[in-house]
Design an enzyme around this catalytic site. Structure first.
Site, PDB file in Angstrom:
ATOM      1  N   GLN A  60       1.041  -1.194  -0.098  1.00 26.27           N
ATOM      2  CA  GLN A  60      -0.028   0.187   0.003  1.00 26.27           C
ATOM      3  C   GLN A  60       0.895   1.157   0.078  1.00 26.27           C
ATOM      4  O   GLN A  60       0.358   2.266  -0.253  1.00 26.27           O
ATOM      5  CB  GLN A  60      -1.052  -0.063   1.244  1.00 26.27           C
ATOM      6  CG  GLN A  60      -2.079  -1.049   1.055  1.00 26.27           C
ATOM      7  CD  GLN A  60      -2.879  -0.984   2.069  1.00 26.27           C
ATOM      8  OE1 GLN A  60      -2.790  -1.821   3.174  1.00 26.27           O
ATOM      9  NE2 GLN A  60      -4.081  -0.391   2.111  1.00 26.27           N
ATOM     10  N   ARG A 117       3.573  -0.709  13.005  1.00 28.06           N
ATOM     11  CA  ARG A 117       3.465  -2.024  12.328  1.00 28.06           C
ATOM     12  C   ARG A 117       3.516  -1.616  10.897  1.00 28.06           C
ATOM     13  O   ARG A 117       2.897  -0.832  10.187  1.00 28.06           O
ATOM     14  CB  ARG A 117       1.699  -2.316  12.608  1.00 28.06           C
ATOM     15  CG  ARG A 117       1.333  -3.664  11.936  1.00 28.06           C
ATOM     16  CD  ARG A 117      -0.082  -3.787  12.324  1.00 28.06           C
ATOM     17  NE  ARG A 117      -0.549  -5.153  11.560  1.00 28.06           N
ATOM     18  CZ  ARG A 117      -1.389  -5.019  10.651  1.00 28.06           C
ATOM     19  NH1 ARG A 117      -2.381  -4.072  10.600  1.00 28.06           N
ATOM     20  NH2 ARG A 117      -1.704  -6.296   9.924  1.00 28.06           N
ATOM     21  N   HIS A 162       0.769  -9.631   3.952  1.00 23.58           N
ATOM     22  CA  HIS A 162      -0.457  -8.652   4.113  1.00 23.58           C
ATOM     23  C   HIS A 162      -0.956  -8.750   2.432  1.00 23.58           C
ATOM     24  O   HIS A 162      -0.531  -7.452   1.748  1.00 23.58           O
ATOM     25  CB  HIS A 162       0.221  -7.443   4.606  1.00 23.58           C
ATOM     26  CG  HIS A 162      -1.044  -6.272   4.817  1.00 23.58           C
ATOM     27  ND1 HIS A 162      -1.020  -5.789   6.051  1.00 23.58           N
ATOM     28  CD2 HIS A 162      -2.082  -5.925   4.128  1.00 23.58           C
ATOM     29  CE1 HIS A 162      -2.215  -5.031   6.057  1.00 23.58           C
ATOM     30  NE2 HIS A 162      -2.822  -5.054   4.877  1.00 23.58           N
ATOM     31  N   GLU A 208      -5.583 -10.644   8.126  1.00 27.08           N
ATOM     32  CA  GLU A 208      -6.909 -10.838   7.754  1.00 27.08           C
ATOM     33  C   GLU A 208      -7.260 -12.018   6.492  1.00 27.08           C
ATOM     34  O   GLU A 208      -7.647 -12.026   5.542  1.00 27.08           O
ATOM     35  CB  GLU A 208      -7.547  -9.467   7.179  1.00 27.08           C
ATOM     36  CG  GLU A 208      -7.534  -8.419   8.141  1.00 27.08           C
ATOM     37  CD  GLU A 208      -8.130  -7.269   7.522  1.00 27.08           C
ATOM     38  OE1 GLU A 208      -8.512  -7.181   6.220  1.00 27.08           O
ATOM     39  OE2 GLU A 208      -8.648  -6.432   8.320  1.00 27.08           O
ATOM     40  N   ASN A 348      -8.079  -6.700  13.916  1.00 26.58           N
ATOM     41  CA  ASN A 348      -8.459  -5.414  12.942  1.00 26.58           C
ATOM     42  C   ASN A 348      -9.909  -5.017  13.166  1.00 26.58           C
ATOM     43  O   ASN A 348     -10.787  -5.785  12.720  1.00 26.58           O
ATOM     44  CB  ASN A 348      -8.226  -5.759  11.510  1.00 26.58           C
ATOM     45  CG  ASN A 348      -6.648  -5.516  10.946  1.00 26.58           C
ATOM     46  OD1 ASN A 348      -5.854  -5.426  11.910  1.00 26.58           O
ATOM     47  ND2 ASN A 348      -6.337  -5.919  10.016  1.00 26.58           N
ATOM     48  N   TYR A 350     -13.096  -2.188  12.630  1.00 30.12           N
ATOM     49  CA  TYR A 350     -13.533  -0.767  12.171  1.00 30.12           C
ATOM     50  C   TYR A 350     -14.884  -0.691  12.504  1.00 30.12           C
ATOM     51  O   TYR A 350     -15.406   0.419  12.719  1.00 30.12           O
ATOM     52  CB  TYR A 350     -13.497  -0.719  10.647  1.00 30.12           C
ATOM     53  CG  TYR A 350     -11.724  -0.886  10.022  1.00 30.12           C
ATOM     54  CD1 TYR A 350     -11.276  -1.814  10.010  1.00 30.12           C
ATOM     55  CD2 TYR A 350     -11.544   0.549   9.784  1.00 30.12           C
ATOM     56  CE1 TYR A 350      -9.772  -2.101   9.600  1.00 30.12           C
ATOM     57  CE2 TYR A 350      -9.912   0.605   9.677  1.00 30.12           C
ATOM     58  CZ  TYR A 350      -9.202  -0.520   9.384  1.00 30.12           C
ATOM     59  OH  TYR A 350      -7.907  -0.620   8.973  1.00 30.12           O
ATOM     60  N   GLU A 422      -5.579  -2.714  13.974  1.00 24.26           N
ATOM     61  CA  GLU A 422      -6.145  -1.658  13.021  1.00 24.26           C
ATOM     62  C   GLU A 422      -7.242  -1.266  13.551  1.00 24.26           C
ATOM     63  O   GLU A 422      -8.024  -1.759  13.867  1.00 24.26           O
ATOM     64  CB  GLU A 422      -6.194  -2.293  11.537  1.00 24.26           C
ATOM     65  CG  GLU A 422      -4.928  -2.695  10.657  1.00 24.26           C
ATOM     66  CD  GLU A 422      -5.408  -2.880   9.388  1.00 24.26           C
ATOM     67  OE1 GLU A 422      -6.491  -2.791   8.816  1.00 24.26           O
ATOM     68  OE2 GLU A 422      -4.505  -3.738   8.903  1.00 24.26           O
ATOM     69  N   TRP A 470      -4.751   2.885  11.920  1.00 26.86           N
ATOM     70  CA  TRP A 470      -4.703   2.646  10.427  1.00 26.86           C
ATOM     71  C   TRP A 470      -4.980   4.026   9.916  1.00 26.86           C
ATOM     72  O   TRP A 470      -6.359   4.424  10.155  1.00 26.86           O
ATOM     73  CB  TRP A 470      -5.628   1.311  10.109  1.00 26.86           C
ATOM     74  CG  TRP A 470      -5.220   1.227   8.586  1.00 26.86           C
ATOM     75  CD1 TRP A 470      -5.970   1.712   7.492  1.00 26.86           C
ATOM     76  CD2 TRP A 470      -4.263   0.464   8.029  1.00 26.86           C
ATOM     77  NE1 TRP A 470      -5.463   1.337   6.449  1.00 26.86           N
ATOM     78  CE2 TRP A 470      -4.341   0.631   6.783  1.00 26.86           C
ATOM     79  CE3 TRP A 470      -3.300  -0.405   8.865  1.00 26.86           C
ATOM     80  CZ2 TRP A 470      -3.281  -0.219   5.752  1.00 26.86           C
ATOM     81  CZ3 TRP A 470      -2.377  -0.816   7.903  1.00 26.86           C
ATOM     82  CH2 TRP A 470      -2.322  -1.044   6.369  1.00 26.86           C
ATOM     83  N   TRP A 478      -6.306  -0.739  -2.123  1.00 26.40           N
ATOM     84  CA  TRP A 478      -6.565  -1.984  -2.776  1.00 26.40           C
ATOM     85  C   TRP A 478      -7.539  -1.645  -3.734  1.00 26.40           C
ATOM     86  O   TRP A 478      -7.400  -0.680  -4.723  1.00 26.40           O
ATOM     87  CB  TRP A 478      -7.128  -3.148  -1.807  1.00 26.40           C
ATOM     88  CG  TRP A 478      -6.072  -3.413  -0.603  1.00 26.40           C
ATOM     89  CD1 TRP A 478      -6.331  -3.130   0.721  1.00 26.40           C
ATOM     90  CD2 TRP A 478      -5.000  -3.669  -0.533  1.00 26.40           C
ATOM     91  NE1 TRP A 478      -5.346  -3.370   1.397  1.00 26.40           N
ATOM     92  CE2 TRP A 478      -4.334  -3.961   0.858  1.00 26.40           C
ATOM     93  CE3 TRP A 478      -4.010  -4.235  -1.776  1.00 26.40           C
ATOM     94  CZ2 TRP A 478      -3.110  -4.429   0.977  1.00 26.40           C
ATOM     95  CZ3 TRP A 478      -2.797  -4.764  -1.554  1.00 26.40           C
ATOM     96  CH2 TRP A 478      -2.417  -4.740  -0.071  1.00 26.40           C
TER      97      TRP A 478
HETATM   98  C1  NOJ Z   1      -7.867  -3.996   6.606  1.00 21.67           C
HETATM   99  C2  NOJ Z   1      -6.312  -4.179   5.772  1.00 21.67           C
HETATM  100  O1  NOJ Z   1      -5.701  -4.900   6.388  1.00 21.67           O
HETATM  101  C3  NOJ Z   1      -5.673  -2.820   5.047  1.00 21.67           C
HETATM  102  O2  NOJ Z   1      -4.803  -3.170   4.203  1.00 21.67           O
HETATM  103  C4  NOJ Z   1      -6.740  -1.861   4.517  1.00 21.67           C
HETATM  104  O3  NOJ Z   1      -6.147  -0.761   4.173  1.00 21.67           O
HETATM  105  C5  NOJ Z   1      -7.758  -1.461   5.675  1.00 21.67           C
HETATM  106  N1  NOJ Z   1      -8.326  -2.656   6.094  1.00 21.67           N
HETATM  107  C6  NOJ Z   1      -8.849  -0.435   5.235  1.00 21.67           C
HETATM  108  O4  NOJ Z   1      -9.612  -0.977   4.380  1.00 21.67           O
END
Ligand code: NOJ
Length: 533
Positions: A60, A117, A162, A208, A348, A350, A422, A470, A478
């Site tokens: 990324q 990280r 990753h 993930e 992770n 969100y 994250e 994050w 992505w």
């Molecule tokens: C989880 C992923 O690990 C990361 O690569 C991505 O940018 C974030 N989610 C946000 O979508």
């Protein structure tokens, strides 16, 4: 007003962007904080030894996609085919971190974090997997990063894999669909432990796997883009069976790599190793027992799918109950090395979704699937959204969810140590509003509310050891490309200049335990703890 910018912060301000512009931003922030109200969340609300960090991943941010011996990886090749990534974006240059890593480490240090990280690019250090040599330039790159971090007192927290791997492994044998990928992964992990393990005390094997299997083999939106109806319309794949095979290979690869680490490295290097999962929280859509059961299935089919084998040596009983005949069996030798193969859980987190039963209730054909746990998800209940919209429509702002998911993990996995690997916010997209992206008050609000919920969970006994924002800087998100931004730093896509957002300043202040920044509660979604619910 108690929130006036300090002289130090104005100096900081002056050093990074035009002084007048910065003053204007500070004025806005002060007004915003003045209007806002709420309790403080402070660094000191967390245990002293708690680690705060910031995260990135190789593909990324690095760019330099064919420099110094790196080979093409799955994402390079995928983004070359038209229509795969929004706006035709790719990671060929990304944030140019490969060349600007030193500057980036300075930014990381200036935030005042304890840990950073990041992930290693498989195709940079093993361009042909185990079918070729180690690339010394790739090793040198990560050695430089590790040395810089360690010399500045920042603890490296390293993800081995990753989402990106050498394309050759896809072309030779279909990557994760084949058990051969386990051998490649172990060879890769071994190369990392051998070269970097003297400085790395926190390893995670993979990022993930539960989201990856879904995106790459169920809806076919990540490479190798395999799927079948009704999930999607890919040239090849089977959305009901392939995710299960892929996860099995990934879990065995993890187990074998951890076994190797514990046998050959852990004693001498003294590190610990975990895995990172996508930990979406599920709440029942209604109080109905069927929906409550669906929410429990949702957690078992997404988180338990990976963590049960790595803790107890087998897939969750909920999965065995409903899709037992589809799930592969672990041999008794495998169960043995899989069991207890994590020292900590990487979380992770969100967002939160509502779960609705599909075993006994009507659902759409794509929801009513065994591999999904026979449940449908929705963000809406009685016409009300579960939380505010973000840049990714499925990721609503639901602060209580971080406390809930940590509580779930605490109960199910005997309070094994956890790191929030994250947690971050992307603002809903607007056309051509880059300047606004820097005044990212919503991001500050997001982190404050989620941190409040997390602090309460820790007070309630959850064994959470750290938290990573994050992400450090806007990056290649992505398939969504560069339009969705999670960063504390804005990247000017023309010049690749790093511009601090207000959230970078907020994080810096928070880490200094500046008690003057309140929890900002302007959104309808308030933090509420178990006691409130
Ligand atoms: C989880 C992923 O690990 C990361 O690569 C991505 O940018 C974030 N989610 C946000 O979508």
């Amino acid at each position: 007003m108690g929130h006036a910018p300090t002289v130090a912060s104005m100096i900081w301000c002056n050093s990074v962007v035009s002084y007048n512009y910065c003053k204007f931003q500070w004025l806005l922030l002060c007004c915003f904080l003045f209007l806002a109200h709420g309790e403080n969340i402070k660094r000191s609300d967390f245990p002293d030894e708690f680690l705060f960090g910031v995260g990135t991943s190789a593909y990324q941010i690095e760019g330099a996609y064919l420099e110094d011996g790196k080979s093409l990886n799955n994402w390079d090749v995928f983004s070359l085919s038209p229509g795969t990534i929004r706006n035709g974006d790719n990671g060929f240059i990304a944030d140019d971190h490969y060349h600007q890593y030193l500057k980036d480490i300075e930014l990381i240090q200036s935030l005042g974090v304890d840990t950073y990280r990041f992930s290693i690019s498989w195709s940079r250090i093993l361009p042909r997997g185990r079918f070729g040599d180690v690339n010394p330039d790739g090793i040198m790159f990560y050695n430089k990063i590790l040395d810089e971090l360690v010399s500045r007192g920042i603890k490296p927290f390293v993800t081995i894999y990753h989402f990106d791997f050498p394309q050759e492994l896809q072309d030779r044998y279909g990557s994760w669909l084949s058990p051969l990928m386990q051998e490649d992964y172990v060879h890769y992990a071994d190369t990392c432990f051998k070269n970097f393990g003297d400085r790395v005390k926190y390893w995670t094997t993979m990022n993930e796997p539960n989201l990856f299997t879904q995106m790459a083999y169920q809806n076919g939106r990540y490479p190798p883009a395999r799927c079948s109806q009704p999930f999607g319309d890919c040239p090849a794949g089977n959305s009901d069976t392939e995710p299960i095979v892929v996860m099995h290979n990934m879990l065995l690869a993890h187990g074998k790599a951890v076994n190797l680490y514990r046998r050959d490295y852990q004693h001498e290097q003294g590190g610990s190793v975990g895995i990172v999962l996508d930990c979406l929280m599920y709440e029942p859509l209604t109080d109905n027992e069927l929906d409550q059961e669906a929410a429990r299935r949702g957690l078992a089919f997404s988180i338990g799918w990976a963590l049960d084998p790595l803790t107890f040596g087998d897939y969750p009983s909920e999965m065995r109950q409903y899709i037992g005949n589809q799930l592969p069996q672990f041999t008794s030798a495998e169960r043995k090395f899989m069991r207890n193969s994590i020292d900590f859980i990487g979380v992770n987190h969100y967002s939160t979704t509502y779960a609705k039963d599909c075993l006994y209730s009507d659902c759409s054909i794509s929801a009513n699937r065994a591999t999904k746990g026979f449940l449908d998800t929705t963000s809406e209940r009685d016409g009300v959204q579960i939380g505010e919209l973000t840049g990714i429509s499925s990721l609503r702002v639901v602060p209580r969810g971080i406390g809930e998911v940590v509580e779930y993990l605490k109960e199910r996995y005997d309070n094994k140590p956890m790191f929030i690997t994250e947690n971050g916010y992307s603002e809903p997209q607007t056309e051509g509003q880059d300047q606004d992206a820097i005044q990212d008050f919503k991001r500050i609000e997001f982190h404050q509310m989620y941190l409040s919920s997390l602090a309460q969970a820790i007070r309630d006994g959850a064994n959470v050891k750290g938290y990573f924002v994050w992400t450090l800087m806007d990056d290649f998100e992505w398939i969504i490309g560069y339009r969705i931004k999670f960063g504390l730093y804005y990247i000017d896509r023309q010049t690749l200049a790093r511009v601090p957002k207000m959230s970078a300043k907020w994080y810096q202040d928070f880490l200094k335990n500046n008690t003057q920044t309140p929890v900002i509660r302007l959104s309808s979604e308030l933090v509420h703890n178990k006691a409130d619910s």
